[in-house]
Design an enzyme around this catalytic site. Structure first.
Site, PDB file in Angstrom:
ATOM      1  N   ASP A 144      -7.120  -2.334  13.105  1.00  0.00           N
ATOM      2  CA  ASP A 144      -6.798  -2.794  11.755  1.00  0.00           C
ATOM      3  C   ASP A 144      -7.193  -4.274  11.669  1.00  0.00           C
ATOM      4  OD1 ASP A 144      -6.026  -2.931   9.141  1.00  0.00           O
ATOM      5  OD2 ASP A 144      -4.071  -2.014   9.439  1.00  0.00           O
TER       6      ASP A 144
HETATM    7  C1  NOJ Z   1      -5.311  -3.792   6.432  1.00  0.00           C
HETATM    8  C2  NOJ Z   1      -4.717  -2.460   6.134  1.00  0.00           C
HETATM    9  O1  NOJ Z   1      -3.568  -2.236   6.934  1.00  0.00           O
HETATM   10  C3  NOJ Z   1      -5.681  -1.310   6.332  1.00  0.00           C
HETATM   11  O2  NOJ Z   1      -5.071  -0.125   5.917  1.00  0.00           O
HETATM   12  C4  NOJ Z   1      -6.950  -1.572   5.579  1.00  0.00           C
HETATM   13  O3  NOJ Z   1      -7.813  -0.478   5.693  1.00  0.00           O
HETATM   14  C5  NOJ Z   1      -7.570  -2.839   6.143  1.00  0.00           C
HETATM   15  N1  NOJ Z   1      -6.668  -3.959   5.919  1.00  0.00           N
HETATM   16  C6  NOJ Z   1      -8.925  -3.155   5.532  1.00  0.00           C
HETATM   17  O4  NOJ Z   1      -8.789  -3.629   4.261  1.00  0.00           O
END
Ligand code: NOJ
Length: 742
Positions: free
Chosen positions: A280
């Site tokens: 993430d």
């Molecule tokens: C953080 C989020 O937790 C995740 O779900 C998302 O896909 C990413 N950022 C990318 O934006």
């Protein structure tokens, strides 16, 4: 016929196998030519400078790195114009390895669909698959190869703002939806021009953050992990999900990003996942904050060892992996495995054949302006709406009503209807694109109907200056519709709330309008279950609209006037008070159950509150009624290799056509570990005309009776089971029992 079928299946398997083999050969050949730096480059993902607003090369370092083959993937670059520009840079690199463009396409791309939690309320798997299919068609036409969806995190805590992005609290329903969404995004085949790779997230247990506070720790038994939280991930994998994303939380003390048990042992080991895992955003670097890694180098070592293949935006791989390889702390085999997984997907997508495959502006224009997409959005938006209360037959409204007052801070909003995770394209004028609730009402009623409007109040704050005007408007109307709720950015990532009440003075506004004595209908717009006890107890009609996307206004009007008979059922329990969270339907019964929820001494209950939620899982009303009869089992004793056929007759006993979600629950009466009081094991959504009856069938086999025992073995234990069929988890209409024999 049978022979032809078998030959066709064998041929497809053979073709798939030989295609995979030739891709493997190509990947290996390419890998041989790559330097260590180029390999690490493939594991590196950066965000675009400025999303789709360009210019794209504000950061000269990024441009240089792409040209040097040091970046494998980008996120937040939208549109064929910009993805082409980036891809052109990648084509100047030595080995011309194409970039992969990822994006959060969570509930639609240009056409915004209802929030995932709202769609889950439709219990309509085909409609959810279609909504993902359309999102994929639009996104791929706009240069995107890969969506960071579906989020399949089970959550029993509405304080957690990300419940809006999932499918709610139930593992069975969540698993079915995960499967449908992956199929929708990926279509028949990854190389198809309108397919995007799915990314199943967040692996794992992110939805169980302590206290519902985003990014917080998770402490969970292995059995709970396997039984409740992992099955939707497995189901998404069974649907062919190409990629996974790990999560921000730690699980029992080990950050998920550096968690070998999750990524290597379960995902890539036991489940044999062949795709790749992306971290993430910044989560590799965040292991330093967790106090799990001393610095970026240790964080990179931990993540790559645990099985995280791609580093989203923390630069930990870029800055440290080469050194770690030189020091022999990370083997080349480990790097090669991660690189191969990523390259394989680029080949499967057909990017090596044509890196600009997804960069066709004409196709983009056509896909982004397809009226069929709006039609589907309106259909699923109407299906996502949940009718919570309808006393005295206030709804549906008559199109000939003389005067309707539409009051509230959300009535004339456009963008609010899009919810939190919607994509916003700079060239789109959303005030024109999104059908506001006001416009939806205007589109619906006869010219002779007079429509009155007052805002009443803001969503937040304590200003009641607008109340007088709202009351005056209500007094002139035959019926009042009130549209209140959250702002769209109040449920989403990092939007945990400790109070789930209607924000600001909105419930006071409802009270003031109710005092006029006019019939009122309250629409609640939100990304999570909210608490609105006064409204629930006093207002005759309540419609939960969540956030419904592009066609919100039309879909709401369809339901308000009965052109669509509401059929949504809650995918999450709605608490009475924050103090009873987590409240969920499939809990254990305890050694001291509280019969009738009476808090007599020494039972498991609150002294000041019922145990049950305000609105239970699976609940939702219709403008018609359904009766359940003739529950029959083909046998009431089975051996573990046998199946029970269940049949039940559902009759539409009301005056209009409608859809019912018939829910099948089981209870394993005695187990070697304690079993839930009731568990959803199947459902069917059926449509019946007024007076029509249908007999539907379910089957019960060993799989449906199995659970994880104390040793984490998936077993069905002999003994007695209750089988219940109902219209919600707490509205069981028919009940019987059967036995699984030794
Ligand atoms: C953080 C989020 O937790 C995740 O779900 C998302 O896909 C990413 N950022 C990318 O934006």
């Amino acid at each position: 016929m049978k022979k032809i079928l078998i030959t066709a299946v064998l041929l497809t398997c053979f073709l798939g196998f030989s295609q995979q083999k030739s891709i493997d050969q190509k990947v290996n050949a390419l890998l041989k030519q790559m330097t260590l730096e180029e390999k690490i480059g493939q594991l590196n993902q950066y965000t675009g400078d400025n999303q789709a607003t360009g210019p794209i090369t504000i950061n000269p370092n990024k441009e240089a790195e792409i040209k040097a083959g040091l970046i494998g993937s980008m996120l937040n670059v939208l549109g064929t114009k910009y993805t082409r520009q980036y891809q052109e840079l990648a084509m100047q690199s030595r080995l011309k390895i194409p970039l992969l463009f990822g994006q959060d396409v969570i509930h639609g791309y240009k056409t915004t669909f209802p929030l995932p939690l709202a769609e889950a309320a439709s219990w309509d798997l085909e409609a959810m698959e279609l909504s993902a299919r359309i999102a994929a068609t639009e996104a791929s036409a706009s240069g995107i190869h890969w969506t960071f969806a579906p989020m399949v995190d089970i959550s029993r805590d509405p304080r957690w703002g990300r419940v809006m992005e999932g499918a709610g609290e139930d593992t069975y329903l969540g698993s079915k939806i995960a499967y449908a969404r992956v199929k929708g995004f990926q279509g028949n085949h990854l190389g198809d021009i309108n397919s995007v790779m799915a990314c199943v997230k967040h692996f794992a247990a992110y939805g169980a953050a302590v206290g519902g506070r985003d990014y917080n720790s998770v402490d969970m038994s292995d059995r709970m992990l396997w039984e409740t939280y992992l099955p939707p991930f497995k189901s998404a994998l069974d649907a062919g999900a190409a990629t996974f994303m790990n999560s921000f939380n730690d699980l029992n003390g080990i950050p998920a990003t550096g968690n070998k048990y999750l990524q290597r042992d379960i995902l890539k080991g036991k489940w044999n996942f062949q795709g790749f895992v992306v971290s993430d955003w910044g989560s590799i670097g965040e292991m330093i904050n967790h106090g799990y890694a001393k610095d970026g180098k240790e964080a990179a070592l931990s993540a790559i060892t645990a099985g995280s293949d791609m580093d989203m935006e923390s630069n930990a791989y870029r800055n440290n992996l080469a050194q770690l390889v030189k020091e022999k702390k990370v083997s080349m085999a480990l790097i090669d495995d991660a690189v191969k997984r990523i390259l394989r997907k680029k080949f499967e997508l057909g990017l090596f054949d044509d890196p600009y495959k997804y960069c066709n502006p004409e196709r983009e224009q056509a896909a982004l302006n397809n009226p069929e997409h709006r039609k589907a959005a309106r259909d699923i938006a109407a299906k996502s709406i949940v009718l919570l209360k309808n006393d005295k037959g206030v709804l549906p409204l008559s199109k000939e009503t003389k005067t309707i007052a539409f009051i509230g801070p959300l009535v004339k909003e456009h963008k609010q209807n899009m919810g939190f995770w919607s994509v916003e394209l700079p060239e789109v004028n959303y005030d024109k694109e999104i059908v506001s609730q006001w416009e939806g009402l205007q589109n619906k009623v006869e010219n002779s109907t007079k429509l009155l409007y007052a805002k009443g109040c803001e969503i937040e704050g304590d200003n009641k200056d607008g109340f007088a005007e709202a009351i005056a408007v209500a007094n002139q109307a035959d019926v009042v519709i009130l549209s209140i709720g959250e702002r769209r950015d109040m449920s989403g990532e990092a939007k945990s709330r400790s109070s789930l009440r209607l924000p600001g003075v909105q419930e006071d506004l409802i009270k003031a309008i109710q005092a006029t004595g006019k019939p009122i209908v309250v629409l609640i717009n939100a990304g999570r279950p909210l608490i609105f006890n006064w409204t629930a107890d006093n207002v005759p009609a309540i419609v939960y609209t969540w956030w419904l996307g592009t066609e919100a206004g039309n879909a709401i009007a369809d339901v308000l006037f009965g052109d669509y008979n509401p059929s949504g059922k809650l995918p999450m329990s709605f608490p009475r008070e924050e103090g009873q969270i987590p409240v969920y339907y499939n809990h254990f019964i305890t050694g001291r159950p509280a019969p009738n929820e009476t808090a007599t001494n020494y039972v498991s209950a609150y002294t000041d509150l019922k145990n049950s939620p305000k609105f239970p899982f699976g609940y939702g009303l219709s403008y018609t009624t359904f009766t359940y009869s003739d529950l029959k089992l083909s046998k009431n004793k089975i051996k573990s290799n046998e199946t029970i056929e269940v049949s039940v007759t559902i009759t539409n006993s009301g005056k209009v056509a409608g859809e019912e979600v018939v829910q099948l629950y089981l209870r394993d009466k005695v187990g070697s570990v304690v079993r839930p009081i009731i568990e959803l094991k199947d459902f069917q959504k059926i449509k019946l005309n007024a007076g029509e009856a249908k007999t539907i069938k379910f089957s019960i086999n060993k799989e449906k009776l199995s659970f994880y025992n104390a040793a984490l073995e998936w077993v069905a234990e002999p003994g007695d089971f209750d089988l219940m069929i109902g219209s919600s988890s707490s509205d069981i209409r028919l009940k019987t029992a059967f036995e699984l024999e030794n």
